[in-house]
Scaffold this motif. Sequence first.
Motif, PDB file in Angstrom:
ATOM      1  N   GLU A   1      30.976  25.881  37.160  1.00 18.06           N
ATOM      2  CA  GLU A   1      32.338  25.769  37.403  1.00 18.06           C
ATOM      3  C   GLU A   1      32.838  24.504  37.859  1.00 18.06           C
ATOM      4  O   GLU A   1      32.106  23.763  38.390  1.00 18.06           O
ATOM      5  CB  GLU A   1      32.433  26.827  38.755  1.00 18.06           C
ATOM      6  CG  GLU A   1      34.062  27.060  39.062  1.00 18.06           C
ATOM      7  CD  GLU A   1      34.788  26.059  40.143  1.00 18.06           C
ATOM      8  OE1 GLU A   1      35.787  26.129  40.362  1.00 18.06           O
ATOM      9  OE2 GLU A   1      33.527  25.214  40.631  1.00 18.06           O
ATOM     10  N   ILE A   2      34.117  24.167  37.437  1.00 18.40           N
ATOM     11  CA  ILE A   2      34.844  22.711  37.770  1.00 18.40           C
ATOM     12  C   ILE A   2      36.115  22.691  37.858  1.00 18.40           C
ATOM     13  O   ILE A   2      36.695  23.399  37.178  1.00 18.40           O
ATOM     14  CB  ILE A   2      34.301  21.680  36.691  1.00 18.40           C
ATOM     15  CG1 ILE A   2      34.733  20.508  36.983  1.00 18.40           C
ATOM     16  CG2 ILE A   2      34.533  22.053  35.548  1.00 18.40           C
ATOM     17  CD1 ILE A   2      34.278  19.833  38.288  1.00 18.40           C
ATOM     18  N   ASP A   3      36.612  22.215  39.032  1.00 14.45           N
ATOM     19  CA  ASP A   3      37.958  22.261  39.277  1.00 14.45           C
ATOM     20  C   ASP A   3      38.623  23.698  39.127  1.00 14.45           C
ATOM     21  O   ASP A   3      39.887  23.887  38.444  1.00 14.45           O
ATOM     22  CB  ASP A   3      38.691  21.192  38.271  1.00 14.45           C
ATOM     23  CG  ASP A   3      38.347  19.901  38.419  1.00 14.45           C
ATOM     24  OD1 ASP A   3      37.913  19.690  39.445  1.00 14.45           O
ATOM     25  OD2 ASP A   3      38.439  19.252  37.565  1.00 14.45           O
ATOM     26  N   GLY A   4      38.086  24.843  39.586  1.00 19.07           N
ATOM     27  CA  GLY A   4      38.475  25.948  39.654  1.00 19.07           C
ATOM     28  C   GLY A   4      38.446  26.787  38.392  1.00 19.07           C
ATOM     29  O   GLY A   4      39.059  27.878  38.192  1.00 19.07           O
ATOM     30  N   VAL A   5      37.669  26.402  37.383  1.00 16.09           N
ATOM     31  CA  VAL A   5      37.621  27.007  36.098  1.00 16.09           C
ATOM     32  C   VAL A   5      36.222  26.960  35.826  1.00 16.09           C
ATOM     33  O   VAL A   5      35.321  26.102  36.219  1.00 16.09           O
ATOM     34  CB  VAL A   5      38.216  26.143  34.835  1.00 16.09           C
ATOM     35  CG1 VAL A   5      38.062  26.972  33.582  1.00 16.09           C
ATOM     36  CG2 VAL A   5      39.719  25.807  35.208  1.00 16.09           C
ATOM     37  N   ALA A   6      35.835  28.339  35.259  1.00 15.85           N
ATOM     38  CA  ALA A   6      34.195  28.429  35.133  1.00 15.85           C
ATOM     39  C   ALA A   6      34.347  28.602  33.624  1.00 15.85           C
ATOM     40  O   ALA A   6      35.181  28.943  32.980  1.00 15.85           O
ATOM     41  CB  ALA A   6      33.966  29.857  35.828  1.00 15.85           C
ATOM     42  N   TYR A   7      32.993  27.900  33.056  1.00 14.60           N
ATOM     43  CA  TYR A   7      32.833  27.977  31.741  1.00 14.60           C
ATOM     44  C   TYR A   7      31.292  28.554  31.627  1.00 14.60           C
ATOM     45  O   TYR A   7      30.468  28.312  32.212  1.00 14.60           O
ATOM     46  CB  TYR A   7      32.570  26.567  31.199  1.00 14.60           C
ATOM     47  CG  TYR A   7      34.185  25.871  31.341  1.00 14.60           C
ATOM     48  CD1 TYR A   7      35.124  25.868  30.241  1.00 14.60           C
ATOM     49  CD2 TYR A   7      34.173  25.062  32.544  1.00 14.60           C
ATOM     50  CE1 TYR A   7      36.313  25.252  30.366  1.00 14.60           C
ATOM     51  CE2 TYR A   7      35.423  24.541  32.569  1.00 14.60           C
ATOM     52  CZ  TYR A   7      36.676  24.454  31.376  1.00 14.60           C
ATOM     53  OH  TYR A   7      37.634  23.749  31.640  1.00 14.60           O
ATOM     54  N   TRP A   8      30.966  29.536  30.759  1.00 21.31           N
ATOM     55  CA  TRP A   8      29.864  30.056  30.292  1.00 21.31           C
ATOM     56  C   TRP A   8      29.539  30.407  28.939  1.00 21.31           C
ATOM     57  O   TRP A   8      30.658  30.345  28.165  1.00 21.31           O
ATOM     58  CB  TRP A   8      29.509  31.321  31.067  1.00 21.31           C
ATOM     59  CG  TRP A   8      30.449  32.622  30.785  1.00 21.31           C
ATOM     60  CD1 TRP A   8      30.008  33.683  30.199  1.00 21.31           C
ATOM     61  CD2 TRP A   8      31.728  32.998  31.297  1.00 21.31           C
ATOM     62  NE1 TRP A   8      30.971  34.293  30.304  1.00 21.31           N
ATOM     63  CE2 TRP A   8      32.031  34.082  30.965  1.00 21.31           C
ATOM     64  CE3 TRP A   8      32.811  32.073  32.065  1.00 21.31           C
ATOM     65  CZ2 TRP A   8      33.335  34.719  30.977  1.00 21.31           C
ATOM     66  CZ3 TRP A   8      33.883  32.810  32.419  1.00 21.31           C
ATOM     67  CH2 TRP A   8      34.233  34.041  31.712  1.00 21.31           C
ATOM     68  N   MET A   9      28.291  30.485  28.651  1.00 18.69           N
ATOM     69  CA  MET A   9      27.764  31.008  27.364  1.00 18.69           C
ATOM     70  C   MET A   9      27.453  32.379  27.316  1.00 18.69           C
ATOM     71  O   MET A   9      26.454  32.736  28.253  1.00 18.69           O
ATOM     72  CB  MET A   9      26.631  29.993  26.901  1.00 18.69           C
ATOM     73  CG  MET A   9      26.185  30.236  25.587  1.00 18.69           C
ATOM     74  SD  MET A   9      24.830  29.183  25.177  1.00 18.69           S
ATOM     75  CE  MET A   9      24.401  29.394  23.257  1.00 18.69           C
ATOM     76  N   SER A  10      27.959  33.266  26.612  1.00 18.39           N
ATOM     77  CA  SER A  10      27.497  34.493  26.418  1.00 18.39           C
ATOM     78  C   SER A  10      26.378  34.774  25.276  1.00 18.39           C
ATOM     79  O   SER A  10      25.936  33.645  24.492  1.00 18.39           O
ATOM     80  CB  SER A  10      28.589  35.647  26.211  1.00 18.39           C
ATOM     81  OG  SER A  10      29.134  35.473  24.775  1.00 18.39           O
ATOM     82  N   ASN A  11      26.261  35.797  24.773  1.00 21.80           N
ATOM     83  CA  ASN A  11      25.254  36.064  23.544  1.00 21.80           C
ATOM     84  C   ASN A  11      25.867  35.721  22.330  1.00 21.80           C
ATOM     85  O   ASN A  11      25.264  35.616  21.174  1.00 21.80           O
ATOM     86  CB  ASN A  11      24.837  37.861  23.733  1.00 21.80           C
ATOM     87  CG  ASN A  11      23.742  37.762  24.549  1.00 21.80           C
ATOM     88  OD1 ASN A  11      22.253  37.283  24.287  1.00 21.80           O
ATOM     89  ND2 ASN A  11      23.808  38.368  25.665  1.00 21.80           N
TER      90      ASN A  11
END
Length: 731
Positions: free
Chosen positions: A472-482
């Motif tokens: 998470e950075i600056d109020g935004v989360a980023y992620w990798m799914s399948n």
Amino acid sequence: MLTKIKFAPGIDKQDTAVGAEGRWVDSDNVRFRYGLPEKVGGWQSLLTDTMVGAARKQHAFVDKDGNRYIGIGTDKFLLIYFEGQLYDITPTKTKITTVGMSNADATQEVSLTFSAAHNLEAGDIIYLDNVTVPSGVGLTDAAFEEKLFQVTRLTTDLIAVITGTETTTGVGTGGTCDVTPYHRVGPVAQSYGYGFGVTQFGGTVQGSASSTLNAGIVAADTTVTLVDSTNFTAPSGTIFIGDDYSSTGELATYAGNTDAAPGDLTTVARSQNGTTAPASTSSGVEVQQATDWSGWGEAADAATVTLEPGLWALSNFGDVLVATIANGKTFTWDSSIVARLSTPAKQSTAGYQTTNNPTATRFTLISPTTRHLIHLGTEITVGSPTTQDDMFIRFSADEDINEYTVEATNTAGTQRLQDGTKIMGAVVAKENILVWTDNALYAMKFVGAPFTFGFEQVGTNCGLIGQNAAIEIDGVAYWMSNNGFFSFDGTVNSLPCAVEDYVFDDCDTTKGQQVNAGINNLFTEVIWWYPTQGATYNDRYVVFNYGETNKTPLPMGNWYTGTNVNSIRTTWIDSLVYPKPYATAFDSTAVGTYPVVIGEQGLGRSVLFEHETGTDQVNPDGSTTTLTSFIESFSFSLQPDQSEVFLAMRRFLPNFRVLSGNNQVTIGVSDYPADTMADTTLSPFTITSTTEKIDTRARGRYANLKIENIGVSESWRFGTFQVDIQPDGRR
């Protein structure tokens, strides 16, 4: 005439060679800044020591006196990095006293005989003290006293074998020692197998003994002579004969082991579990201890098989590091005490006990404002591991990480999530805690009495691939799914990705718990390191540049990729506590130097690097490894109207915004889009900061461009490609 060829930032692997004209197609160790490609910054080892095992988690924090620490969890140890040094704070189990010591022959192997079941496994780490070695065999107490050993193998439920540092002069018994086992973390790598139950299908076991054939054998042979058979189970066991661990090798069992170098495995039954003995096998072929392997037609007890790798969850409760072993217990380490650097993490840390915590939890974190310790994927009944529910959440009372009894007078509580089969990960976000299952995303937010926390499902079909695959950075989360990349800024968004097929067509999603995400806020980058099909460990990375995308809107986002073996990381922390990002690289073939483990076999090593410093890789021994980089474009047409006229590229003008040392530029040409690009006769061209023009002698309808550095102390940032082209006919 001079023509400018412009390229949009980012890598595009989704389009055809001509359809992606004006884009870059491939890169390694390259980033985009202000729309221009440049070589990434270098990195240097922070230590002359290297860590034993694969680092899986880092957590940096500052105590009230301003001291900075990093907790580092590997598959074997929990370490503290402080002021340029490593300290071992791995939690230990109860000491086992008066363990018998003996040796069977003139080797470095020593057997430890316990009076009751020891619950050790091959590969476990143990600490010996109060040592009295067997007399009359040349061993010294000092070689074993207050040292760490790796359990080499088990011969019975009561006997564990370790490898010492001294060769004995005969057979001896009567020695004793005290044994303190380290808490087991888990396997170094993730493995899945399906069939008769769940196990490693043909999978190797980290730390298994190996040797090579001392002499060639034929299919009918029932004795196999190894260069060294001393580390193979005795008196019986299973071996795998072959240079790779696949169906091309042979499984065989044996009923005798001379335990020597060279040594014979006798009464060998060949062609076991569906494998076939070759007509002949040459000397020098690898032989691996396979007694603990399974999958070749064998039934497996799923209840006893660990599939996920050894992981840690690390956070801090003020001065105190909170460390949870995945699917295990929670320990604390207090940085405020005088003897902190010689005190291990434990459940009984004064003032921060975790003795009332759940004993089987997938991972934990601290709520930053309310200071609850939250257990995710934990026990329904505290203290009963058999009640662990992968979708169950339990949180302590505020300001008390050891109080979990739910009462009207405290804020402890529980919650079970519904969408998914297991909780995969969580991060502290701007206004809440984000919790992912393998299928959904939940927002966990403090709501006060009587429920303490409220839970809202904010997304589905967007699960997390692994515990460390979200940031998470600056109020935004980023992620990798399948099957894709996502962001959450109050709404779940699927990230358009110009390299999506490249990543997910080859990503080994069954090893998702090894995926590691990092944020490099200096360059607005989110990085994921991940394993590809057939790889045991991470071997590729992909980057999303969220800042450059905002500056230069692109339909598929600003992405870039890399495969350079020197650039692969297992953990990463951004420049927050420390001025530069810190990351770890794992080498399964090397030997770690800290902590010192006698008899270390197959544990590998991790190196702690400081990033964005210099131009190359500076190793723990002070040597330098050249950091190479390249970027390559898609095909671009040499004539704007794409007529049938062939054009000649007479020259091009280098336009590097930054260039230190040399750079190589390669021009490829083709007549038709389907043709393979052929390097021009004079390529590659060496460019220096004083190069004004390059004569190319290139001709064709389409061309592409590759920019790279291959030497030490080289750095570059490319500008605009300018070429001098004119009509040309066939010869």
